[in-house]
Design an enzyme around this catalytic site. Structure first.
Site, PDB file in Angstrom:
ATOM      1  N   ARG A  13       0.996  -1.574   0.127  1.00  0.00           N
ATOM      2  CA  ARG A  13       0.092   0.040   0.269  1.00  0.00           C
ATOM      3  C   ARG A  13       0.870   1.113   0.069  1.00  0.00           C
ATOM      4  O   ARG A  13       0.722   1.767  -1.030  1.00  0.00           O
ATOM      5  CB  ARG A  13      -0.476   0.033   1.238  1.00  0.00           C
ATOM      6  CG  ARG A  13      -1.517   0.604   1.725  1.00  0.00           C
ATOM      7  CD  ARG A  13      -2.164   2.249   1.455  1.00  0.00           C
ATOM      8  NE  ARG A  13      -1.111   2.634   2.646  1.00  0.00           N
ATOM      9  CZ  ARG A  13      -0.221   3.746   2.940  1.00  0.00           C
ATOM     10  NH1 ARG A  13      -0.496   4.632   2.488  1.00  0.00           N
ATOM     11  NH2 ARG A  13       0.302   3.703   4.146  1.00  0.00           N
ATOM     12  N   ASP A  14       1.466   1.980   1.115  1.00  0.00           N
ATOM     13  CA  ASP A  14       1.836   3.041   1.062  1.00  0.00           C
ATOM     14  C   ASP A  14       3.491   2.412   0.145  1.00  0.00           C
ATOM     15  O   ASP A  14       3.753   3.675  -0.290  1.00  0.00           O
ATOM     16  CB  ASP A  14       3.115   2.553   2.746  1.00  0.00           C
ATOM     17  CG  ASP A  14       3.366   4.243   2.879  1.00  0.00           C
ATOM     18  OD1 ASP A  14       4.279   4.944   2.023  1.00  0.00           O
ATOM     19  OD2 ASP A  14       3.495   3.965   4.361  1.00  0.00           O
ATOM     20  N   HIS A 207       4.765   3.620  13.176  1.00  0.00           N
ATOM     21  CA  HIS A 207       4.607   3.948  11.941  1.00  0.00           C
ATOM     22  C   HIS A 207       6.109   5.120  11.181  1.00  0.00           C
ATOM     23  O   HIS A 207       5.504   6.123  11.764  1.00  0.00           O
ATOM     24  CB  HIS A 207       3.622   4.370  10.979  1.00  0.00           C
ATOM     25  CG  HIS A 207       3.576   4.214   9.601  1.00  0.00           C
ATOM     26  ND1 HIS A 207       3.473   3.326   8.339  1.00  0.00           N
ATOM     27  CD2 HIS A 207       4.613   5.261   9.067  1.00  0.00           C
ATOM     28  CE1 HIS A 207       3.500   3.445   7.508  1.00  0.00           C
ATOM     29  NE2 HIS A 207       3.985   4.567   7.547  1.00  0.00           N
ATOM     30  N   HIS A 209       9.202   6.885   9.685  1.00  0.00           N
ATOM     31  CA  HIS A 209      10.850   6.547   8.326  1.00  0.00           C
ATOM     32  C   HIS A 209      11.953   6.792   8.576  1.00  0.00           C
ATOM     33  O   HIS A 209      12.155   7.365   9.720  1.00  0.00           O
ATOM     34  CB  HIS A 209       9.858   7.744   7.502  1.00  0.00           C
ATOM     35  CG  HIS A 209       8.571   7.196   7.262  1.00  0.00           C
ATOM     36  ND1 HIS A 209       8.279   7.973   5.880  1.00  0.00           N
ATOM     37  CD2 HIS A 209       7.373   6.172   7.386  1.00  0.00           C
ATOM     38  CE1 HIS A 209       6.516   7.908   5.811  1.00  0.00           C
ATOM     39  NE2 HIS A 209       6.567   6.675   6.304  1.00  0.00           N
ATOM     40  N   CYS A 240       7.543   8.472   0.723  1.00  0.00           N
ATOM     41  CA  CYS A 240       7.246   9.768   0.032  1.00  0.00           C
ATOM     42  C   CYS A 240       8.369  10.729   1.018  1.00  0.00           C
ATOM     43  O   CYS A 240       8.425  11.713   2.358  1.00  0.00           O
ATOM     44  CB  CYS A 240       5.990  11.060   0.636  1.00  0.00           C
ATOM     45  SG  CYS A 240       4.705  10.424  -0.064  1.00  0.00           S
ATOM     46  N   ASN A 249       9.614   4.830   4.371  1.00  0.00           N
ATOM     47  CA  ASN A 249       9.422   3.580   5.295  1.00  0.00           C
ATOM     48  C   ASN A 249      11.045   2.925   6.111  1.00  0.00           C
ATOM     49  O   ASN A 249      11.726   2.659   5.036  1.00  0.00           O
ATOM     50  CB  ASN A 249       8.633   2.813   4.616  1.00  0.00           C
ATOM     51  CG  ASN A 249       7.144   3.406   4.574  1.00  0.00           C
ATOM     52  OD1 ASN A 249       6.962   3.444   5.477  1.00  0.00           O
ATOM     53  ND2 ASN A 249       6.865   3.089   3.043  1.00  0.00           N
TER      54      ASN A 249
HETATM   55 ZN    ZN Z   1       5.043   5.559   5.836  1.00  0.00          ZN
END
Ligand code: ZN
Length: 315
Positions: A13-14, A207, A209, A240, A249
């Site tokens: 997904r991400d 979550h 990064h 992103c 990520n």
């Molecule tokens: Zn992310």
């Protein structure tokens, strides 16, 4: 097999919604198969958004159907609003994740709604879930919890207040996301502690990064204050990054290596996970992927947290 931490894989997904290319549906199936075979038991497989906005996710319902065929896998989808939630609940997912920004500027730019309007949206989605699929778990993810590229500093009081409002609106758990890669370990510790003091057992996943190289340090900081579910992305795909040459990520391979080397079981087979990079790469030719452990390999004498040896050593 019980694990000490749950790695929630967000790559399909991400990762996929952050790259320009669209991975063909059969390649997505093969990638999800490979992630599952490596032992991952929670995968965010897609987001339910209009195909004209995100053509990468046009096959969301098909991907969910495929993932539902895997015993023991928690199939998760991101939904930005009520309409997406309806489609996701109809598709049969086990878990929804709803991003809600703590930064007004980010919220307006992304979904053209204020933070308060998003809390109302979550409340409506919870009601919809109760009516359509009461067994589905709802996670709200507070995005830009550690800083925002538009607004800059996001006051911690705002994050804590939003987390409390989301739990009150009926989210089963509320996680914190470092959407823009601005977090540091002291901040991660402080904010998760404050959120836990406010909403207790409803405190959800981290979550985080790796935009500035602090991804693993931030995960460890979150672990130290009681977080046990971590989002990460195979090959560090997506997220992103805003910083050229940097992963967005946290890389699943590196995160699994860290926990296993520390004696904390993840249930993931690192060698299979590393081999699965070829499956990811075949679906997205030319796309850069990241990871230090895949480059360096496992350490000499590496033993998994549950005591078993890597297969290459056993052979
Ligand atoms: Zn992310």
């Amino acid at each position: 097999m019980p694990t000490d931490v749950l790695i929630s894989e967000v790559g399909p997904r991400d990762g996929l919604q952050s790259v320009k290319a669209t991975m063909p549906t059969d390649r997505k199936f093969a990638w999800i198969d490979a992630l599952y075979d490596a032992g991952l038991r929670e995968i965010e497989v897609c987001s339910f958004v209009p195909a004209r906005l995100l053509p990468q996710m046009a096959d969301a319902a098909e991907v969910v159907r495929h993932a539902l065929g895997k015993p023991g896998l928690t199939v998760m989808a991101l939904v930005p609003n009520r309409r997406g939630a309806e489609a996701a609940l109809t598709s049969g997912v086990h878990k929804l994740t709803l991003p809600v920004s703590a930064s007004e500027a980010h919220s307006m730019a992304n979904v053209r709604k204020t933070c308060a309007q998003m809390v109302d949206e979550v409340r409506e989605i919870v009601a919809l879930r109760n009516a359509l699929a009461p067994g589905v778990h709802i996670e709200a993810g507070v995005s830009t919890a550690f800083g925002c590229t538009l607004q800059g500093v996001v006051p911690e009081d705002d994050v804590v207040r939003l987390a409390a409002a989301l739990a009150e609106a009926g989210a089963d758990d509320v996680g914190l996301s470092d959407t823009t890669g601005m977090a540091n370990p002291a901040q991660v510790r402080r904010l998760f502690n404050r959120v836990r003091a406010e909403i207790g057992e409803h405190t959800g996943a981290a979550h985080l990064h790796n935009t500035r190289g602090l991804g693993l340090a931030n995960c460890l900081a979150a672990y130290d204050v009681g977080v046990r579910t971590f989002d990460s992305s195979h090959g560090g795909l997506g997220g992103c990054p805003y910083a050229p040459g940097a992963s967005g990520n946290v890389v699943t391979e590196d995160l699994v290596f860290m926990f296993e080397a520390m004696g904390l079981a993840t249930g993931v087979d690192l060698e299979k996970l590393i081999h699965a990079r070829a499956v990811l790469q075949a679906g997205l030719p030319g796309e850069p992927i990241y990871g230090m452990t895949p480059e360096a390999g496992l350490t000499k004498g590496f033993v998994y947290a549950d005591g078993h040896l890597p297969r290459e050593v056993q052979a």
